[in-house]
Design a protein around this motif. Structure first.
Motif, PDB file in Angstrom:
ATOM      1  N   LEU A 164     -58.675 -61.710 -10.893  1.00 15.58           N
ATOM      2  CA  LEU A 164     -57.919 -62.438 -10.236  1.00 15.58           C
ATOM      3  C   LEU A 164     -57.947 -63.818 -10.573  1.00 15.58           C
ATOM      4  N   ASP A 165     -59.366 -64.343 -10.884  1.00 18.41           N
ATOM      5  CA  ASP A 165     -59.479 -65.665 -11.612  1.00 18.41           C
ATOM      6  C   ASP A 165     -58.801 -65.761 -12.855  1.00 18.41           C
ATOM      7  N   GLY A 166     -58.726 -64.483 -13.505  1.00 22.52           N
ATOM      8  CA  GLY A 166     -58.006 -64.518 -14.692  1.00 22.52           C
ATOM      9  C   GLY A 166     -56.333 -64.752 -14.658  1.00 22.52           C
ATOM     10  N   LEU A 167     -55.747 -64.298 -13.662  1.00 27.09           N
ATOM     11  CA  LEU A 167     -54.524 -64.637 -13.324  1.00 27.09           C
ATOM     12  C   LEU A 167     -54.160 -65.985 -12.837  1.00 27.09           C
ATOM     13  N   GLY A 168     -55.062 -66.673 -12.264  1.00 27.66           N
ATOM     14  CA  GLY A 168     -54.921 -67.852 -12.056  1.00 27.66           C
ATOM     15  C   GLY A 168     -54.898 -68.839 -13.364  1.00 27.66           C
ATOM     16  N   LEU A 169     -55.756 -68.607 -14.225  1.00 29.56           N
ATOM     17  CA  LEU A 169     -55.845 -69.222 -15.725  1.00 29.56           C
ATOM     18  C   LEU A 169     -54.594 -69.046 -16.438  1.00 29.56           C
ATOM     19  N   ALA A 170     -54.105 -67.468 -16.302  1.00 27.16           N
ATOM     20  CA  ALA A 170     -52.940 -67.188 -17.041  1.00 27.16           C
ATOM     21  C   ALA A 170     -51.758 -68.064 -16.609  1.00 27.16           C
ATOM     22  N   ARG A 171     -51.494 -68.225 -15.089  1.00 31.33           N
ATOM     23  CA  ARG A 171     -50.457 -68.887 -14.651  1.00 31.33           C
ATOM     24  C   ARG A 171     -50.529 -70.687 -15.209  1.00 31.33           C
ATOM     25  N   ARG A 172     -51.667 -71.189 -15.261  1.00 28.46           N
ATOM     26  CA  ARG A 172     -51.484 -72.480 -15.733  1.00 28.46           C
ATOM     27  C   ARG A 172     -51.386 -72.454 -17.370  1.00 28.46           C
TER      28      ARG A 172
END
Length: 224
Positions: free
Chosen positions: A99-107
């Motif tokens: 889930l944290d990885g998705l946040g990084l991918a969005r940015r």
């Protein structure tokens, strides 16, 4: 079946022996553990904690077997304490890491959200992964999955979080449909998806209309 041996020194440096089976495996298919200050076994998903790594195949049965049989202590040659719920801890940490990885991918601009944009991205073959909220409307999900079946190559499918969890992680409102674009970011994310698949299904069992969600192949040279 015993895995084939490494062809180069670089490949050998990315392999370790699985405490459960005794086989030498690629590290990206395993979970690293270390001994904490209190001699308690601690999962090290990023592979960065100090200390000697104790490697176990990334699946629930292997982790439970090693913990139950005291194989951490045998390998470390010292008494280590492994929690009875160690496999559940690994699962929870992998879910958070993804889930944290998705946040990084969005940015980083590697995610597309919204029904129309996701369907278009999947249809164009630009999606490595389709991430669907587990509480999204069945009708919308069926339409997106229909686009997934027609896509070539077909992206992998994940349904692990609610819309609220995805919205909080991605800083949006009512995030239900998300596409992770093909690229190095998706390749790195895939390693953790593959590891999580050894601990739980990637989509709810109730998604009877969902296709098989085999992860897209990724760069084998990427170390985890």
């Amino acid at each position: 079946m015993t895995l084939a041996g490494p062809r180069t020194h670089a490949e050998a440096s990315r392999q370790s022996r699985d405490l459960a089976s005794g086989e030498v495996r690629p590290r990206e298919t395993m979970i690293r553990f270390v001994a904490g200050p209190d001699n308690r076994v601690v999962p090290d998903l990023a592979g960065r904690l100090p200390g000697r790594g104790l490697w176990v195949a990334a699946d629930r049965t292997s982790v439970e077997t090693v913990a139950k049989k005291g194989l951490f202590s045998r390998s470390a040659r010292t008494a280590l304490k492994a929690s009875p719920d160690l496999a559940a801890q690994v699962e929870a940490l992998l879910l958070k890491r993804l889930l944290d990885g998705l946040g990084l991918a969005r940015r980083a601009g590697d995610l597309v959200t919204g029904f129309e944009k996701v369907v278009s991205t999947v249809g164009e073959g630009r999606a490595a992964w389709l991430v669907e909220a587990i509480d999204g409307a069945p009708d919308g999900r069926r339409k997106v999955l229909s686009a997934l079946r027609r896509a070539s190559p077909s992206p992998g499918l994940v349904g692990l979080w609610t819309g609220e969890e995805l919205s909080l992680a991605l800083g949006g409102e009512n995030v239900i449909h998300t596409a992770f674009l093909v690229g190095r970011g998706a390749d790195r994310w895939t390693f953790d998806v593959q590891r999580l698949s050894g601990f739980r299904p990637l989509v709810p069992e109730s998604w009877s209309e969902a296709p098989a969600s085999a992860p897209r192949s990724s760069d084998p040279a990427q170390d985890v």
